[in-house]
Design a protein around this motif. Structure first.
Motif, PDB file in Angstrom:
ATOM      1  N   THR A   1      65.694  28.002  23.771  1.00 30.22           N
ATOM      2  CA  THR A   1      66.416  27.421  22.636  1.00 30.22           C
ATOM      3  C   THR A   1      65.551  26.477  21.797  1.00 30.22           C
ATOM      4  N   LEU A   2      64.331  26.215  22.223  1.00 29.68           N
ATOM      5  CA  LEU A   2      63.481  25.266  21.506  1.00 29.68           C
ATOM      6  C   LEU A   2      63.016  25.818  20.164  1.00 29.68           C
ATOM      7  N   ILE A   3      62.916  24.915  19.202  1.00 25.08           N
ATOM      8  CA  ILE A   3      62.359  25.258  17.894  1.00 25.08           C
ATOM      9  C   ILE A   3      61.341  24.183  17.507  1.00 25.08           C
ATOM     10  N   ALA A   4      60.453  24.520  16.586  1.00 24.83           N
ATOM     11  CA  ALA A   4      59.381  23.608  16.184  1.00 24.83           C
ATOM     12  C   ALA A   4      59.925  22.269  15.685  1.00 24.83           C
ATOM     13  N   HIS A   5      61.053  22.297  15.013  1.00 27.97           N
ATOM     14  CA  HIS A   5      61.626  21.058  14.472  1.00 27.97           C
ATOM     15  C   HIS A   5      61.967  20.054  15.581  1.00 27.97           C
ATOM     16  N   PHE A   6      62.123  20.539  16.803  1.00 25.89           N
ATOM     17  CA  PHE A   6      62.426  19.643  17.918  1.00 25.89           C
ATOM     18  C   PHE A   6      61.305  18.642  18.169  1.00 25.89           C
ATOM     19  N   LEU A   7      60.074  18.964  17.752  1.00 28.61           N
ATOM     20  CA  LEU A   7      58.985  17.995  17.911  1.00 28.61           C
ATOM     21  C   LEU A   7      59.286  16.733  17.104  1.00 28.61           C
ATOM     22  N   ARG A   8      59.863  16.919  15.941  1.00 27.82           N
ATOM     23  CA  ARG A   8      60.256  15.778  15.105  1.00 27.82           C
ATOM     24  C   ARG A   8      61.376  14.991  15.792  1.00 27.82           C
ATOM     25  N   ARG A   9      62.321  15.719  16.330  1.00 22.81           N
ATOM     26  CA  ARG A   9      63.433  15.068  17.037  1.00 22.81           C
ATOM     27  C   ARG A   9      62.950  14.376  18.312  1.00 22.81           C
ATOM     28  N   THR A  10      61.946  14.953  18.957  1.00 28.36           N
ATOM     29  CA  THR A  10      61.398  14.345  20.168  1.00 28.36           C
ATOM     30  C   THR A  10      60.761  13.004  19.855  1.00 28.36           C
TER      31      THR A  10
ATOM     32  N   ALA B   1      58.484   4.436   9.461  1.00 33.86           N
ATOM     33  CA  ALA B   1      57.173   4.557   8.819  1.00 33.86           C
ATOM     34  C   ALA B   1      56.373   5.705   9.424  1.00 33.86           C
ATOM     35  N   ILE B   2      56.453   5.877  10.724  1.00 30.62           N
ATOM     36  CA  ILE B   2      55.711   6.937  11.416  1.00 30.62           C
ATOM     37  C   ILE B   2      56.284   8.312  11.080  1.00 30.62           C
ATOM     38  N   GLY B   3      57.589   8.427  11.139  1.00 27.36           N
ATOM     39  CA  GLY B   3      58.233   9.729  10.960  1.00 27.36           C
ATOM     40  C   GLY B   3      58.596  10.088   9.539  1.00 27.36           C
ATOM     41  N   GLY B   4      58.444   9.142   8.627  1.00 29.97           N
ATOM     42  CA  GLY B   4      58.790   9.434   7.241  1.00 29.97           C
ATOM     43  C   GLY B   4      60.283   9.426   6.990  1.00 29.97           C
ATOM     44  N   TRP B   5      60.988   8.572   7.726  1.00 21.01           N
ATOM     45  CA  TRP B   5      62.423   8.420   7.523  1.00 21.01           C
ATOM     46  C   TRP B   5      62.669   7.211   6.628  1.00 21.01           C
ATOM     47  N   SER B   6      63.856   7.100   6.085  1.00 19.92           N
ATOM     48  CA  SER B   6      64.151   5.969   5.203  1.00 19.92           C
ATOM     49  C   SER B   6      64.010   4.662   5.976  1.00 19.92           C
ATOM     50  N   GLY B   7      63.488   3.655   5.293  1.00 18.86           N
ATOM     51  CA  GLY B   7      63.262   2.349   5.905  1.00 18.86           C
ATOM     52  C   GLY B   7      61.808   2.091   6.241  1.00 18.86           C
TER      53      GLY B   7
ATOM     54  N   GLY C   1      55.733  13.521  13.578  1.00 12.65           N
ATOM     55  CA  GLY C   1      56.957  14.210  13.197  1.00 12.65           C
ATOM     56  C   GLY C   1      56.746  15.082  11.975  1.00 12.65           C
ATOM     57  N   ALA C   2      55.498  15.481  11.725  1.00 16.82           N
ATOM     58  CA  ALA C   2      55.183  16.263  10.527  1.00 16.82           C
ATOM     59  C   ALA C   2      55.769  17.665  10.613  1.00 16.82           C
ATOM     60  N   MET C   3      56.255  18.109   9.493  1.00 15.64           N
ATOM     61  CA  MET C   3      56.758  19.467   9.360  1.00 15.64           C
ATOM     62  C   MET C   3      55.585  20.375   8.972  1.00 15.64           C
ATOM     63  N   VAL C   4      55.749  21.664   9.170  1.00 19.73           N
ATOM     64  CA  VAL C   4      54.708  22.626   8.814  1.00 19.73           C
ATOM     65  C   VAL C   4      54.342  22.482   7.338  1.00 19.73           C
ATOM     66  N   SER C   5      55.338  22.292   6.491  1.00 21.35           N
ATOM     67  CA  SER C   5      55.064  22.149   5.051  1.00 21.35           C
ATOM     68  C   SER C   5      54.168  20.943   4.776  1.00 21.35           C
TER      69      SER C   5
ATOM     70  N   VAL D   1      61.097  14.403   0.219  1.00 21.93           N
ATOM     71  CA  VAL D   1      61.651  13.137  -0.268  1.00 21.93           C
ATOM     72  C   VAL D   1      60.545  12.095  -0.178  1.00 21.93           C
ATOM     73  N   GLU D   2      60.607  11.085  -1.004  1.00 18.94           N
ATOM     74  CA  GLU D   2      59.525  10.095  -1.076  1.00 18.94           C
ATOM     75  C   GLU D   2      59.250   9.398   0.257  1.00 18.94           C
ATOM     76  N   GLN D   3      60.272   9.239   1.102  1.00 21.56           N
ATOM     77  CA  GLN D   3      60.061   8.583   2.397  1.00 21.56           C
ATOM     78  C   GLN D   3      59.066   9.353   3.263  1.00 21.56           C
ATOM     79  N   ARG D   4      58.922  10.639   2.991  1.00 16.58           N
ATOM     80  CA  ARG D   4      58.012  11.454   3.794  1.00 16.58           C
ATOM     81  C   ARG D   4      56.544  11.139   3.511  1.00 16.58           C
ATOM     82  N   ARG D   5      56.254  10.452   2.392  1.00 17.28           N
ATOM     83  CA  ARG D   5      54.880   9.990   2.163  1.00 17.28           C
ATOM     84  C   ARG D   5      54.622   8.876   3.160  1.00 17.28           C
ATOM     85  N   ARG D   6      53.607   9.068   3.980  1.00 18.36           N
ATOM     86  CA  ARG D   6      53.365   8.075   5.013  1.00 18.36           C
ATOM     87  C   ARG D   6      51.946   8.177   5.544  1.00 18.36           C
ATOM     88  N   VAL D   7      51.546   7.126   6.229  1.00 20.25           N
ATOM     89  CA  VAL D   7      50.264   7.122   6.922  1.00 20.25           C
ATOM     90  C   VAL D   7      50.585   6.899   8.391  1.00 20.25           C
TER      91      VAL D   7
END
Length: 179
Positions: free
Chosen positions: A93-102, A119-125, A5-9, A42-48
Motif C-alpha cells: 500500500t506504500l506510495i512515494a508521497h508517504f516519504l513526505r508524510r513520514t 521550514a524543512i517540509g515546505g509547509w505553511s509557517g 519531504g521533496a516531491m518528484v516535481s 505554492v510559495e511555502q514550498r520554496r525552502r532550504v
C-alpha cells in the motif's frame, strides 16, 4: 528526498550545479525553488533544507536523479519509487508521497518545533524561521544564520532514528548525533 519531504516535481526542478555547491557549505543544504524563475506549487514550498546525512551520496547521485526525473514523467518516477518501497518492505500500500508524510510523522514523534518542521517540509509557517529574503543569502550565509542552525538541529532531532541506524552500520563514517 526523505530529509526534505521533496516531491518528484521539486527534485526535477533542482539545479544540479547549485545542489552540488550547496552541499559543500558548512551546513550542507539543498535549496528547493531557489530562483524565483523556478515554479513551485505554492510559495511555502520554496525552502532550504539542511542535510544531516548522506551528503556525499547526494553529491554523487542527486544530479543523476535529477536527470532521470527530467527524462520521464513525474507519475512514472513516483510509481518507480513506490514500487521500490513496496518491494523493500513487503507493504503493497506504500506510495512515494508517504516519504513526505513520514517526515511529518517523525517530527511529531519527537515533538519537533512546528515552525522548523514547516521550514524543512515546505509547509505553511516555515517562513517565520527562514524568510524568502533569508533563502537568498546563499549556502554560506545560511550556514552562519542562527535560525538556520536551529532548523538544522531540529532536522537532526527528527532524523535521529535514521542517524542511529547509520552510525551502527557505518561507525565513524557518520557524525555522531550527540556531538
Amino acid at each position: 528526498m526523505d530529509q526534505s519531504g521533496a516531491m518528484v516535481s521539486e527534485i526535477t526542478r533542482l539545479n544540479s550545479e547549485e545542489v552540488t555547491a550547496d552541499l559543500g557549505a558548512e551546513i550542507p543544504q539543498v535549496a528547493i525553488g531557489k530562483s524565483q524563475d523556478v515554479k513551485v506549487n505554492v510559495e511555502q514550498r520554496r525552502r532550504v533544507v539542511p542535510i544531516v546525512f548522506g551528503k556525499e551520496y547526494l553529491r554523487q547521485y542527486l544530479p543523476e536523479a535529477i536527470k532521470h526525473c527530467r527524462a520521464t514523467t513525474e507519475s512514472n518516477t513516483s510509481k518507480n519509487i513506490s514500487n521500490k518501497m513496496r518491494s523493500a518492505t513487503g507493504n503493497k500500500t506504500l506510495i512515494a508521497h508517504f516519504l513526505r508524510r513520514t517526515l511529518k510523522a517523525l517530527s511529531d514523534s519527537v515533538d519537533a518545533n512546528k515552525s522548523h518542521v514547516a521550514a524543512i517540509g515546505g509547509w505553511s509557517g516555515g517562513s517565520t524561521v527562514i524568510s524568502a529574503s533569508m533563502q537568498q543569502y546563499g549556502a554560506a550565509g545560511l550556514s552562519s544564520s542562527k535560525g538556520f542552525k536551529a532548523v538544522h538541529d531540529t532536522s537532526r532531532k527528527i532524523l535521529a532514528c535514521v542517524l542511529e541506524v547509520l552510525e551502527a552500520e557505518h561507525g565513524d563514517n557518520v557524525v555522531n548525533i550527540t556531538r
